[in-house]
Write a protein that holds these residues in place. Structure first.
Motif, PDB file in Angstrom:
ATOM      1  N   THR A   1       0.837  -1.205   0.000  1.00  0.00           N
ATOM      2  CA  THR A   1       0.000   0.000   0.000  1.00  0.00           C
ATOM      3  C   THR A   1       0.870   1.253   0.000  1.00  0.00           C
ATOM      4  O   THR A   1       0.588   2.225  -0.726  1.00  0.00           O
ATOM      5  CB  THR A   1      -0.929   0.009   1.232  1.00  0.00           C
TER       6      THR A   1
ATOM      7  N   TYR B   1       4.421  -8.382   5.314  1.00  0.00           N
ATOM      8  CA  TYR B   1       3.251  -7.988   4.524  1.00  0.00           C
ATOM      9  C   TYR B   1       2.797  -9.181   3.695  1.00  0.00           C
ATOM     10  O   TYR B   1       3.618  -9.994   3.264  1.00  0.00           O
ATOM     11  CB  TYR B   1       3.633  -6.821   3.608  1.00  0.00           C
ATOM     12  N   ASP B   2       1.512  -9.301   3.475  1.00  0.00           N
ATOM     13  CA  ASP B   2       0.987 -10.409   2.663  1.00  0.00           C
ATOM     14  C   ASP B   2       1.522 -10.300   1.238  1.00  0.00           C
ATOM     15  O   ASP B   2       1.253  -9.326   0.530  1.00  0.00           O
ATOM     16  CB  ASP B   2      -0.543 -10.365   2.657  1.00  0.00           C
TER      17      ASP B   2
ATOM     18  N   GLU C   1      -0.913  -5.264  -5.600  1.00  0.00           N
ATOM     19  CA  GLU C   1      -0.884  -3.806  -5.487  1.00  0.00           C
ATOM     20  C   GLU C   1       0.227  -3.184  -6.328  1.00  0.00           C
ATOM     21  O   GLU C   1       0.079  -2.061  -6.841  1.00  0.00           O
ATOM     22  CB  GLU C   1      -0.691  -3.409  -4.021  1.00  0.00           C
TER      23      GLU C   1
ATOM     24  N   TYR D   1       0.925 -11.889  -1.559  1.00  0.00           N
ATOM     25  CA  TYR D   1      -0.008 -11.953  -2.686  1.00  0.00           C
ATOM     26  C   TYR D   1      -0.776 -10.637  -2.828  1.00  0.00           C
ATOM     27  O   TYR D   1      -0.995 -10.150  -3.943  1.00  0.00           O
ATOM     28  CB  TYR D   1      -0.956 -13.142  -2.502  1.00  0.00           C
ATOM     29  N   LYS D   2      -1.134 -10.051  -1.703  1.00  0.00           N
ATOM     30  CA  LYS D   2      -1.763  -8.722  -1.715  1.00  0.00           C
ATOM     31  C   LYS D   2      -0.767  -7.696  -2.249  1.00  0.00           C
ATOM     32  O   LYS D   2      -1.122  -6.838  -3.071  1.00  0.00           O
ATOM     33  CB  LYS D   2      -2.207  -8.355  -0.299  1.00  0.00           C
TER      34      LYS D   2
END
Length: 338
Positions: free
Chosen positions: A222, A258-259, A266, A261-262
């Motif tokens: 993010t 941090y994930d 992103e 795959y997410k």
């Protein structure tokens, strides 16, 4: 006799028309040069494999590495770190794996930044091996997100020589780090300023400036995608790495992750390359920490087409075996995505 002559004439005419028609059809069925190019483009695979030089860092550094004094040695006498093969031979080493695009690491060439003769010889080595340079990974040049404007300016300028080398070698990008001290918001603000400044120089040379998720705030998908939005320049993008999503490390390893795959999802809208980080493999040849098929589905769905770079960092396999295992896994996954 007259009827026979008419019949013979009719038959000859029919044969002529039939031959002409067939000839026209054959002529028309041959694709034009533009059509042939289009067909060739359609046959081009969505993904190709490149090799990140860091996959062979133990080889070039000669095995055991003194990480505690690495930074000091790199600044004072960088060539002393090179106790293995000459990095000049990397193009031929990559070609031996059947890989024709490489990703250089500036650490192995730290004393050669201003040596035009060296890079001329290196380019010749590439040509001889049938290898091209895709990008240059740049480290140890300062923080592009430094809060001090003068230090940030110096960091930007430290990258100029590597932009120039990338242009000379025909690469499309240099990979940089968006690091700095302060809160997430502060580092983001400073990184945006540093990236914009460097990207202006890169644009003049036709070189992209791409940021990898490489620890700290940059491993937060993010955060990094937000930086990309704020920069908003065509030649600034990301180099999503399958495994670099550790935001905070402790004495025994990662304590905040941090994930992946997410994070990949992103970062892919801004991607100008992809780094297939690998460590260990199971008995079926799959990477144990990252689901390569799942990640490559995300990559494919993003619309990205281009090179996926092998970056092996494992310990259970040798670097040679790890590169081969990663290449085999990528080839298997690419086939599954067709």
């Amino acid at each position: 006799m007259k009827n026979k002559m008419n019949t013979l004439a009719f038959a000859c005419c029919a044969i002529f028309l039939f031959s002409t028609t067939i000839g026209c059809k054959n002529k028309e069925s041959k694709p034009s040069e533009a059509e042939a190019t289009e067909v060739q483009a359609e046959a081009e695979p969505d993904f190709k494999i490149s090799l990140a030089q860091w996959s062979l860092h133990k080889t070039f550094f000669g095995g055991q590495i003194d990480w505690e004094n690495f930074g000091k040695t790199l600044k004072e006498s960088p060539d002393d770190l090179l106790k293995g093969p000459d990095p000049m031979e990397f193009p031929a080493m990559a070609a031996a794996y059947g890989i024709n695009t490489i990703e250089l690491v500036n650490t192995f060439y730290f004393s050669k930044g201003d040596d035009k003769a060296y890079w001329t010889a290196f380019k010749k080595k590439c040509d001889e091996a049938g290898v091209t340079v895709g990008l240059i990974m740049c480290d140890a040049l300062g923080n592009l997100g430094d809060a001090d404007p003068e230090k940030r300016k110096a960091t930007v300028e430290n990258h100029y020589k590597w932009v120039d080398i990338a242009e000379f070698l025909g690469a499309h990008s240099i990979r940089v780090n968006a690091a700095g001290e302060g809160t997430a918001e502060e580092v983001a603000e400073h990184a945006v300023a540093g990236l914009k400044s460097l990207a202006e120089y890169g644009a003049a040379k036709g070189i992209n400036i791409i940021v990898e998720n490489h620890g700290g705030y940059s491993s937060d998908g993010t955060w990094l995608s937000g930086v990309m939005d704020k920069v908003g320049m065509d030649n600034v993008g990301t180099l999503p790495d399958f495994g670099n999503f550790c935001i905070e490390r402790g004495p025994d390893g990662c304590i905040k992750e941090y994930d992946r795959y997410k994070g990949i999802a992103e970062l892919m809208p801004y991607a100008k390359g992809v780094s297939a980080k690998s460590h260990n493999f199971d008995e079926n040849g799959n990477e144990v920490d990252s689901d390569f098929l799942r990640i490559m589905k995300i990559v494919k769905e993003s619309g990205f087409k281009g090179y996926v770079g092998i970056e092996y960092e494992g310990t259970e396999l040798s670097e040679d075996e790890g590169i081969k295992a990663t290449k085999a896994l990528l080839e298997k996954v690419f086939a599954q995505l067709q």
